[in-house]
Design a protein around this motif. Structure first.
Motif, PDB file in Angstrom:
ATOM      1  N   ARG A   7       0.382   0.732   6.329  1.00 25.47           N
ATOM      2  CA  ARG A   7       0.502   0.975   7.773  1.00 25.47           C
ATOM      3  C   ARG A   7       1.929   1.424   8.101  1.00 25.47           C
ATOM      4  NH1 ARG A   7      -1.000  -4.934   9.592  1.00 25.47           N
ATOM      5  NH2 ARG A   7       0.382  -5.244   7.798  1.00 25.47           N
ATOM      6  N   ASP A   8       2.071   2.640   8.576  1.00 23.73           N
ATOM      7  CA  ASP A   8       3.393   3.150   8.961  1.00 23.73           C
ATOM      8  C   ASP A   8       3.645   2.957  10.453  1.00 23.73           C
ATOM      9  OD1 ASP A   8       4.207   3.891   6.436  1.00 23.73           O
ATOM     10  OD2 ASP A   8       3.552   5.967   6.632  1.00 23.73           O
ATOM     11  N   VAL A   9       2.806   3.546  11.285  1.00 23.28           N
ATOM     12  CA  VAL A   9       2.946   3.425  12.738  1.00 23.28           C
ATOM     13  C   VAL A   9       1.633   2.891  13.304  1.00 23.28           C
ATOM     14  CG1 VAL A   9       3.291   4.650  14.914  1.00 23.28           C
ATOM     15  CG2 VAL A   9       4.651   5.275  12.906  1.00 23.28           C
ATOM     16  N   ILE A  10       1.738   1.787  14.054  1.00 24.41           N
ATOM     17  CA  ILE A  10       0.571   1.145  14.659  1.00 24.41           C
ATOM     18  C   ILE A  10       0.648   1.310  16.172  1.00 24.41           C
ATOM     19  CG2 ILE A  10      -0.450  -1.099  15.211  1.00 24.41           C
ATOM     20  CD1 ILE A  10       0.175  -2.020  12.414  1.00 24.41           C
ATOM     21  N   LYS A  49      -6.185   1.519   0.321  1.00 26.23           N
ATOM     22  CA  LYS A  49      -5.437   0.368   0.834  1.00 26.23           C
ATOM     23  C   LYS A  49      -6.107  -0.206   2.077  1.00 26.23           C
ATOM     24  CE  LYS A  49      -0.960   2.138  -0.806  1.00 26.23           C
ATOM     25  NZ  LYS A  49       0.379   2.608  -0.403  1.00 26.23           N
ATOM     26  N   VAL A  50      -6.533   0.672   2.984  1.00 26.45           N
ATOM     27  CA  VAL A  50      -7.193   0.210   4.205  1.00 26.45           C
ATOM     28  C   VAL A  50      -8.501  -0.493   3.869  1.00 26.45           C
ATOM     29  CG1 VAL A  50      -8.212   0.947   6.398  1.00 26.45           C
ATOM     30  CG2 VAL A  50      -6.118   2.026   5.581  1.00 26.45           C
ATOM     31  N   LEU A  51      -9.240   0.072   2.934  1.00 28.94           N
ATOM     32  CA  LEU A  51     -10.507  -0.541   2.536  1.00 28.94           C
ATOM     33  C   LEU A  51     -10.272  -1.930   1.943  1.00 28.94           C
ATOM     34  CD1 LEU A  51     -12.107   2.618   0.895  1.00 28.94           C
ATOM     35  CD2 LEU A  51     -12.694   1.623   3.119  1.00 28.94           C
ATOM     36  N   TYR A  52      -9.273  -2.041   1.100  1.00 23.34           N
ATOM     37  CA  TYR A  52      -8.998  -3.318   0.433  1.00 23.34           C
ATOM     38  C   TYR A  52      -8.517  -4.378   1.426  1.00 23.34           C
ATOM     39  CZ  TYR A  52      -6.569  -6.757  -2.466  1.00 23.34           C
ATOM     40  OH  TYR A  52      -6.124  -7.934  -3.032  1.00 23.34           O
ATOM     41  N   TYR A  53      -7.548  -4.036   2.252  1.00 19.11           N
ATOM     42  CA  TYR A  53      -6.955  -5.045   3.138  1.00 19.11           C
ATOM     43  C   TYR A  53      -7.872  -5.423   4.299  1.00 19.11           C
ATOM     44  CZ  TYR A  53      -2.586  -4.712   0.569  1.00 19.11           C
ATOM     45  OH  TYR A  53      -1.635  -4.758  -0.431  1.00 19.11           O
ATOM     46  N   TYR A 100      -7.705   6.280  12.043  1.00 21.45           N
ATOM     47  CA  TYR A 100      -6.677   6.340  11.007  1.00 21.45           C
ATOM     48  C   TYR A 100      -6.347   7.818  10.819  1.00 21.45           C
ATOM     49  CZ  TYR A 100      -4.466   5.903   6.355  1.00 21.45           C
ATOM     50  OH  TYR A 100      -3.591   5.956   5.282  1.00 21.45           O
ATOM     51  N   CYS A 101      -5.072   8.170  11.049  1.00 21.84           N
ATOM     52  CA  CYS A 101      -4.670   9.575  10.965  1.00 21.84           C
ATOM     53  C   CYS A 101      -3.550   9.764   9.952  1.00 21.84           C
ATOM     54  CB  CYS A 101      -4.178  10.071  12.326  1.00 21.84           C
ATOM     55  SG  CYS A 101      -5.369  11.067  13.203  1.00 21.84           S
ATOM     56  N   PHE A 102      -3.730  10.719   9.043  1.00 22.85           N
ATOM     57  CA  PHE A 102      -2.620  11.173   8.224  1.00 22.85           C
ATOM     58  C   PHE A 102      -1.771  12.105   9.084  1.00 22.85           C
ATOM     59  CE2 PHE A 102      -5.801  10.409   4.811  1.00 22.85           C
ATOM     60  CZ  PHE A 102      -5.075   9.495   4.069  1.00 22.85           C
ATOM     61  N   ILE A 131      -2.760   0.250  -4.945  1.00 19.67           N
ATOM     62  CA  ILE A 131      -2.768  -0.648  -3.790  1.00 19.67           C
ATOM     63  C   ILE A 131      -1.693  -1.715  -3.897  1.00 19.67           C
ATOM     64  CG2 ILE A 131      -4.159  -2.360  -2.562  1.00 19.67           C
ATOM     65  CD1 ILE A 131      -6.624  -0.678  -3.336  1.00 19.67           C
ATOM     66  N   MET A 132      -1.539  -2.313  -5.060  1.00 22.03           N
ATOM     67  CA  MET A 132      -0.547  -3.361  -5.295  1.00 22.03           C
ATOM     68  C   MET A 132      -0.149  -3.329  -6.757  1.00 22.03           C
ATOM     69  SD  MET A 132      -3.357  -6.427  -4.838  1.00 22.03           S
ATOM     70  CE  MET A 132      -2.163  -7.734  -4.968  1.00 22.03           C
ATOM     71  N   LYS A 133       0.742  -4.237  -7.155  1.00 20.23           N
ATOM     72  CA  LYS A 133       1.217  -4.227  -8.544  1.00 20.23           C
ATOM     73  C   LYS A 133       0.086  -4.471  -9.526  1.00 20.23           C
ATOM     74  CE  LYS A 133       5.976  -5.634  -7.556  1.00 20.23           C
ATOM     75  NZ  LYS A 133       7.029  -6.662  -7.787  1.00 20.23           N
ATOM     76  N   ASP A 134      -0.773  -5.404  -9.209  1.00 21.11           N
ATOM     77  CA  ASP A 134      -1.918  -5.691 -10.073  1.00 21.11           C
ATOM     78  C   ASP A 134      -3.062  -4.728  -9.768  1.00 21.11           C
ATOM     79  OD1 ASP A 134      -0.545  -7.861 -11.171  1.00 21.11           O
ATOM     80  OD2 ASP A 134      -1.272  -9.214  -9.598  1.00 21.11           O
ATOM     81  N   LEU A 135      -3.875  -4.459 -10.762  1.00 24.56           N
ATOM     82  CA  LEU A 135      -5.028  -3.597 -10.558  1.00 24.56           C
ATOM     83  C   LEU A 135      -6.022  -4.257  -9.604  1.00 24.56           C
ATOM     84  CD1 LEU A 135      -5.715  -2.320 -14.201  1.00 24.56           C
ATOM     85  CD2 LEU A 135      -4.538  -1.112 -12.341  1.00 24.56           C
ATOM     86  N   VAL A 136      -6.655  -3.434  -8.780  1.00 22.62           N
ATOM     87  CA  VAL A 136      -7.672  -3.913  -7.855  1.00 22.62           C
ATOM     88  C   VAL A 136      -9.017  -3.338  -8.296  1.00 22.62           C
ATOM     89  CG1 VAL A 136      -8.483  -3.945  -5.477  1.00 22.62           C
ATOM     90  CG2 VAL A 136      -6.028  -4.065  -5.951  1.00 22.62           C
ATOM     91  N   PRO A 137      -9.833  -4.111  -8.962  1.00 22.47           N
ATOM     92  CA  PRO A 137     -11.127  -3.588  -9.426  1.00 22.47           C
ATOM     93  C   PRO A 137     -12.100  -3.424  -8.265  1.00 22.47           C
ATOM     94  CG  PRO A 137     -10.963  -5.921  -9.912  1.00 22.47           C
ATOM     95  CD  PRO A 137      -9.620  -5.519  -9.361  1.00 22.47           C
TER      96      PRO A 137
END
Length: 222
Positions: free
Chosen positions: A86-89, A125-129, A141-143, A179-185
């Motif tokens: 998340r950059d700008v909310i 990242k959005v899907l995971y969090y 959500y806009c790029f 997404i993070m340091k550890d793999l997210v299966p």
């Protein structure tokens, strides 16, 4: 005067034409920029921004343009370590409202157009969090980029069901390690979340459009 007069006979001057002026080096730059160069096209100026300056540009747009269109309670800059994608909310509701509606603007300032793999990694990242419950699903959500996105990524953004299938098929290659340091299966729970997620929220803000809208803010001149 057109030239120097050699003599005057019967009241008529004999005119000698002046020589053509010599070229003035960098005349346009001197006249238009007083020594600092020609005007810079707005898109080229965006390209000269640093990543931090481009994020600030997006924050200025969100803070001063969006409130003119609809009710906005708060605009926050979140970019940095631990921002969870998340950059700008932009919060549309105050904190006591549940669920609190919000929009997310993800700034990408690269030397080229935003590629498919990089864009899908951010979507991951959005899907995971959101599946974890760290934050709710945003309304939009806009790029935000200064060069736009590549054609294949835009095709996926225009077709939410195609994007859903692409994310599931390419999770291991493009999302798991981003997404993070550890793999997210892609667990059964996460896959189920993806299968019901509203992929229509994902869009790309066109560079010329955000420039046009930023021009209506108090920050644009500077």
């Amino acid at each position: 005067p057109l030239g120097k007069s050699k003599k005057i006979e019967d009241g008529v001057a004999d005119i000698e034409p002046l020589a053509s002026p010599t070229p003035w080096p960098s005349a346009n730059a001197r006249l238009l920029g007083l020594g600092v160069g020609l005007p810079v096209d707005p898109l080229d100026r965006l390209a000269q921004f640093s990543a931090a300056a481009f994020e600030r540009f997006t924050l200025e747009w969100a803070s001063d343009y969006l409130p003119k269109l609809e009710g906005v309670d708060e605009v926050q800059q979140r970019g940095g370590a631990g921002d969870k994608g998340r950059d700008v909310i932009v919060w549309l509701d105050p904190p006591h409202v549940a669920p609190r509606r919000w929009r997310l603007y993800q700034c990408k300032h690269y030397g080229t157009r935003l590629g498919t793999a990089a864009g899908v990694a951010e979507i991951g990242k959005v899907l995971y969090y959101t599946q974890k419950g760290d934050y709710t699903i945003p309304e939009e959500y806009c790029f935000v980029t200064h060069q736009g996105v590549v054609g294949p990524l835009q095709d996926l953004l225009d077709d939410p069901e195609a994007m859903r299938a692409y994310v599931i098929q390419n999770w291991d290659d493009q999302c798991s390690a981003a997404i993070m340091k550890d793999l997210v299966p892609l667990s059964a729970e996460l896959r189920g979340h993806i299968e019901t997620f509203p992929f229509s929220i994902f869009r790309a803000k066109q560079p010329l459009q955000i420039l046009k809208e930023h021009a209506q803010t108090r920050y644009h001149l500077t």
